[in-house]
Design a protein around this motif. Structure first.
Motif, short mmCIF file in Angstrom:
data_model
loop_
_atom_site.label_atom_id
_atom_site.label_comp_id
_atom_site.label_asym_id
_atom_site.label_seq_id
_atom_site.Cartn_x
_atom_site.Cartn_y
_atom_site.Cartn_z
N ARG A 156 -17.71 10.53 -1.47
CA ARG A 156 -17.84 9.79 -2.74
C ARG A 156 -19.52 9.59 -3.27
NH1 ARG A 156 -14.00 7.24 -5.66
NH2 ARG A 156 -14.67 5.49 -6.75
N ASN A 210 -5.80 -0.34 -11.33
CA ASN A 210 -4.75 -1.32 -11.14
C ASN A 210 -4.52 -1.43 -9.41
OD1 ASN A 210 -3.77 -2.01 -13.30
ND2 ASN A 210 -3.46 0.28 -13.80
N SER A 211 -5.51 -0.81 -8.56
CA SER A 211 -5.06 -0.76 -7.34
C SER A 211 -4.64 -1.98 -6.57
CB SER A 211 -6.30 0.00 -6.46
OG SER A 211 -5.67 0.18 -5.19
N ILE A 212 -3.56 -1.99 -5.86
CA ILE A 212 -3.10 -3.01 -5.12
C ILE A 212 -3.35 -3.15 -3.74
CG2 ILE A 212 -0.61 -2.62 -4.48
CD1 ILE A 212 0.07 -5.10 -6.20
N VAL A 213 -3.95 -1.63 -3.48
CA VAL A 213 -4.47 -1.69 -1.92
C VAL A 213 -5.38 -2.52 -1.50
CG1 VAL A 213 -5.13 0.26 -0.62
CG2 VAL A 213 -3.41 0.76 -1.99
N VAL A 216 0.74 -1.23 0.07
CA VAL A 216 -0.10 -0.14 -0.02
C VAL A 216 1.06 1.22 0.17
CG1 VAL A 216 -1.78 1.44 1.48
CG2 VAL A 216 -1.82 -1.28 1.24
N ASP A 240 -13.15 3.68 -11.99
CA ASP A 240 -13.64 4.85 -11.31
C ASP A 240 -14.43 5.84 -11.87
OD1 ASP A 240 -13.38 5.43 -8.54
OD2 ASP A 240 -11.63 6.94 -8.86
N ASN A 241 -14.84 5.40 -13.05
CA ASN A 241 -15.84 6.03 -14.19
C ASN A 241 -17.35 5.34 -13.82
OD1 ASN A 241 -15.28 8.19 -15.66
ND2 ASN A 241 -14.31 7.11 -17.03
N THR A 242 -17.24 4.29 -13.02
CA THR A 242 -18.35 3.60 -13.18
C THR A 242 -19.76 4.37 -12.74
OG1 THR A 242 -17.30 1.61 -12.63
CG2 THR A 242 -19.70 1.56 -12.16
N GLY A 243 -19.67 5.21 -11.60
CA GLY A 243 -20.75 5.83 -11.13
C GLY A 243 -21.42 6.79 -12.24
N GLU A 292 -4.47 -6.07 -0.92
CA GLU A 292 -4.08 -6.12 0.22
C GLU A 292 -5.13 -6.24 1.53
OE1 GLU A 292 -0.97 -3.55 1.42
OE2 GLU A 292 0.21 -5.11 2.80
N GLU A 335 2.27 1.87 -3.26
CA GLU A 335 1.36 2.44 -4.21
C GLU A 335 1.21 4.01 -3.93
OE1 GLU A 335 -2.69 0.94 -4.65
OE2 GLU A 335 -2.72 1.51 -6.64
N GLU A 376 -18.31 -6.27 -5.62
CA GLU A 376 -18.54 -5.24 -4.93
C GLU A 376 -17.89 -4.21 -5.86
OE1 GLU A 376 -20.90 -4.17 -3.04
OE2 GLU A 376 -21.50 -6.32 -2.74
N PRO A 377 -18.54 -3.02 -6.19
CA PRO A 377 -17.43 -1.88 -6.67
C PRO A 377 -16.26 -1.65 -5.91
CG PRO A 377 -19.88 -1.27 -6.49
CD PRO A 377 -19.60 -2.68 -5.86
N SER A 378 -15.42 -1.12 -6.69
CA SER A 378 -14.05 -1.06 -5.97
C SER A 378 -13.65 0.24 -5.56
CB SER A 378 -12.84 -1.39 -6.96
OG SER A 378 -12.48 -0.59 -7.87
N GLY A 379 -13.86 1.54 -6.09
CA GLY A 379 -13.83 2.68 -5.40
C GLY A 379 -12.38 2.92 -5.61
N THR A 380 -11.62 2.30 -6.17
CA THR A 380 -10.21 2.82 -6.23
C THR A 380 -9.74 2.45 -7.77
OG1 THR A 380 -9.60 0.53 -5.41
CG2 THR A 380 -9.19 2.40 -4.14
N ARG A 398 -11.64 -7.35 -6.05
CA ARG A 398 -13.09 -6.71 -5.34
C ARG A 398 -13.94 -7.26 -6.47
NH1 ARG A 398 -14.78 -3.86 -1.03
NH2 ARG A 398 -16.76 -2.79 -1.72
N ARG A 423 -20.35 10.87 -7.18
CA ARG A 423 -21.40 9.67 -7.56
C ARG A 423 -20.79 8.35 -7.94
NH1 ARG A 423 -22.97 14.28 -11.93
NH2 ARG A 423 -21.65 13.40 -13.72
N GLU A 424 -19.43 8.19 -7.32
CA GLU A 424 -18.87 6.94 -7.66
C GLU A 424 -19.25 5.90 -6.50
OE1 GLU A 424 -17.62 5.88 -10.38
OE2 GLU A 424 -17.88 7.61 -11.45
N PRO A 425 -19.27 4.67 -6.68
CA PRO A 425 -19.46 3.85 -5.71
C PRO A 425 -18.18 3.90 -4.65
CG PRO A 425 -19.85 2.68 -7.89
CD PRO A 425 -19.29 3.97 -8.02
N SER A 426 -18.40 3.49 -3.37
CA SER A 426 -17.43 3.98 -2.41
C SER A 426 -16.33 2.77 -2.22
CB SER A 426 -18.01 4.32 -1.30
OG SER A 426 -18.29 3.47 -0.38
#
Lengths: 318, 318, 318, 318
Positions: C119, D106-109, A109, D254-257, D112, A112, D99-103, D119, C98-101
């Motif tokens: 968010r 490529n997020s590796i956070v 983390v 991160d464009n989904t919403g 972890e 990143e 579940e939506p990722s909210g990051t 996700r 308006r993005e999922p969190s």
């Protein structure tokens, strides 16, 4: 901190103190968990416990299993950093930071958030960057050979070697470290390839040494970079002090603050159960016991160091 | 580290050294940014620069603006911690940790991961917990009064006081600290109310002192908890050493590793531009200049400390 | 999705289906945990279970405890958002995303990374921002009154009111929400004060309604913003569609993907155990049962909705 | 949503609408940045813009560069998921969440925090897990071959193939994806090796198809899993609906919403500039233009879809 001469003239008997410390730590012997991620580390006898002290004048004191070789693991980071800083100078700090990390040892983390620059040389990702810089345009084998020669010269024992079984197991089990290396590479922060850097990294973690050898090898850090036995200048005074400061602020993963609080000396833990500590101006200590606390530091080793400091008054904070 | 007597007998002239250090730091004077979140801090003359050293024998040396009072801000955390630990003993560590944080000073992220237990007493959230514990069942006013009496006794100046304008501005601008306090309270980690804890916190940050007073007040930390002038035992030796170790591992927010690396002494920064440092067995140093680096530490003050250590050889790492 | 006329002509009997669904969900009745952070929610009978469906032509179908009032909690966010967007237009999106969190409902971490911009409007921090914007320069009381009038008009029941005991308990237990509000204010993202925004927020969460009333009140969302019973245009078609899309992508905290996967309808959960769902072009559903799953959604309610959708074929995904 | 027959009888002329949409999007053509991490994607003409619609009866409508092949990149995730779910059933959800990722993509956070379980299947890490499960004990080559055969059958074009140059560049530049794969493997969440999973992953991202082919290939998702042209059942109705729901909640990083808010249809973006969208019961849409917005979605493509939905009334939210 009183100097050793004064201490000894006033009757301090280091051998007796070490024996008392061994008894102090007896209750912790065999407790904690072995590092189980590779079979070789999991097979070590969990009841082992040794402590050694090395002094300026060449004397060393030891109790318990202090002459038994064990896997030095990330204690090697200290020596690799000494060599890499000697090679590359302060340019190294463009590739790895020097702030405490506040996250567990393998945390990706942080990496990143920092765009591939590890937070300090004593987290795994930072040691991978140090391994990479230690290659310095040569082959990984030459870098490993340089480190081995350094450890042999410092400890005065030509037989120090890599445990090839451990090295192979490290490599086989090394998904997390491979992930870290690729992640660093993705941010263009490796000079050589992922495989080259890891080839050095896995082997330096697999060096086998005893408490007495490790204490002996690190003596230059207690004397401003000069090996007091050979008189050889191994690191500049500034470099030596700074490695000590990094050990104090970053040497024990998420245990670092606790170690500074309880022991109050620059130190470095390895998950093989070893802990190296530096008493500036006096000497070095190495404790070893394979059972680890929740943060990956030797349980009995940490207790032994705490008691040794209590009994000797060795601390840098007064 | 050579003791001061030896150093002075060998010709070290501290006043001359401080004057040289002032010249060393001249280029940094006025650089960096003032803490702008409250108007009173933003109005300070950015070119101010002072350095003071206090010694065991009562002598103090000072140059530049070392006698001008400034807002001590989070340097106060050191004294509040001394008092709170004296009151509550090691039970305090159930409510605040002692590991370096690896995130900026106000970070609430860490607090969420740790379920409301701040990582150490020297991040804002930790200092709020210390403020709360310092109340210890009394009124916030009594806790503040105790802290003021302590600072007056330690520095030998009964006029030390809170800048009420700063305290009010802190409170008005304190959304982030209120968020931290409510967050801690949400995890049941405040003994008293949010308003009570913050009432102490905002006022202790608003105490006004000079470099010379701060150096003088902290002298007990260099002598194992005993004020060398009054002979009064202010903290136990163990407590004093541990506060030093916390300053070394956690004293400068995200600058802590860099400070240890460059200065190599236990220290604490405040965003008023002050930096306090402890030279165990020798004395204390305080530097002040309002311009801050990106991590909230005085730019010229840090440089001055680095140079002072270089010129005196004062470091705990050799 | 076949329209209702076709469905009913082909023999679908909604009342019989609801009764079957009630039996389907029987095994989940009383399971899960009550929201325990305020006493009033913890005292609700955990075996309650009700389902109501409202249709375009004014008919409603209900089974179980569908006429018993319960605390609507964050289902209120949907109505507050409708009103706030009507008042402020798309300027609202400067203050809330308006993005999922991807993090649990109260997460302050996201808020720190995003510098105080929540968010989406359906996490607590986002609903606090919506509450603040709903005030729109008036008094908090007027904003709450507007919301109540809206709910009364939409559900055709003038007696809908706030449970003042719940509101007071929410306020007393509201450290986390106060932390969020101060944190948002620290980034200058509240138009009014922290207390004003929370005054609206805590009261809107404390409105009491039954399944039948909630389904009836939300009917405009199934018909492009126009209440099909009164013919009144409550929201523009674009606004109505967008609120539905936000419910689908953000309506159930860390359960959102699972809800979309299993139910496939826009919906909003409250930790009072209610779940509101919209069947575009057909009608609305509300299920209620107080036992919650690990992510704060009604366990029996979610199961009931899943079965209802299975038995009716109501989904937006075919 | 009115069915297409009704729409067309009332005079809707899809070809004219697409031409108008092409004009609507004209201002965005050539704007945004090309995906530059591999040379082949950076060499594409940034002014390309194409849109295609495929309908139940086999008709397709197209404008602009709709017949020009481009790199489908992560649009391939949709087809790989269809096949992997068909093979492994719901056991897949033990290895990847929904579940939506909210990051960011490529997020590796996230990985972890979730101990190596991605996700959802539409972030890179999730698609690597899907690739691994698609192998299902066979060779990676067979898995890739199965995917290619599927795409050829669905789009009715036997010439669909992998761009081997792109695949090689993906592999060469793939440090981040290798880091993800090793990280997943470190948590024992890969069935096959890192190299095997990535071998499938890099090649499926490198498939080349045109807008018209992609729209055609995805038609089964608009008709409950049955390809309306061949009558072949490609996925169960439940599976098909659930893939649509995943596209809606997770399809655009991160464009989904924002996509759900503005377009209101299940969709999937690729950083080659393609966007696939599903209009349940009606048909499919594919837009392509290489310039990307800050979140990796085609700028002109997104605008075109928004306008197309506006002009046709195609949305699942009413």
């Amino acid at each position: 901190m009183a100097d050793l001469g004064t201490m000894e003239r006033s009757g301090m008997d280091l051998q007796a103190i070490l024996e008392a410390v061994l008894r102090d730590a007896e209750n912790y012997r065999g407790h904690g968990n072995l590092a189980g991620y590779i079979p070789a580390l999991g097979r070590v006898d969990p009841t082992k416990l040794g402590i050694a002290v090395a002094l300026k004048d060449g004397r060393s004191f030891a109790v318990g299993d202090a002459d038994e070789p064990f896997s030095i693991q990330s204690i090697s980071y200290v020596f690799a950093l000494s060599l890499a800083l000697g090679r590359t100078g302060s340019a190294l700090w463009n590739h790895v930071g020097r702030e405490p990390s506040g996250t567990p040892l393998n945390s990706i983390v942080q990496l990143e958030n920092a765009h591939g620059k590890p937070r300090n040389p004593f987290v795994n990702s930072g040691a991978i960057v140090v391994s990479d810089r230690l290659i310095d345009g040569r082959s990984p084998d030459l870098a490993v050979e340089e480190l081995l020669q350094f450890l042999r010269a410092r400890s005065g024992d030509q037989s120090i070697a890599i445990d090839e079984e451990v090295a192979m197991e490290e490599s086989n089990a090394g998904h997390l470290n491979r992930a870290l290396a690729h992640f660093i590479a993705a941010f263009d922060n490796l000079e050589h390839g992922v495989d080259e850097a890891l080839s050095v990294y896995f082997r330096m973690c697999s060096v086998t040494m005893s408490c007495r050898q490790l204490a002996r090898a690190a003596l230059y850090l207690a004397f401003d970079g000069t090996d007091p036995l050979s008189g050889e200048s191994v690191a500049t005074p500034a470099l030596s002090r700074r490695i000590n400061s990094l050990m104090l602020t970053c040497g024990h993963y998420d245990n670092t603050g606790d170690f500074a609080f309880r022991v109050g000396l620059p130190g470095k833990s390895g998950i093989g159960g070893g802990i190296l500590a530096v008493v500036p101006g006096v000497g070095t200590i190495c404790a070893w016991s394979p059972g680890l606390n929740a943060n990956g530091t030797s349980l009995a080793g940490l207790h032994a160091l705490e008691k040794l400091v209590e009994r000797t008054g060795w601390t840098i904070f007064v």
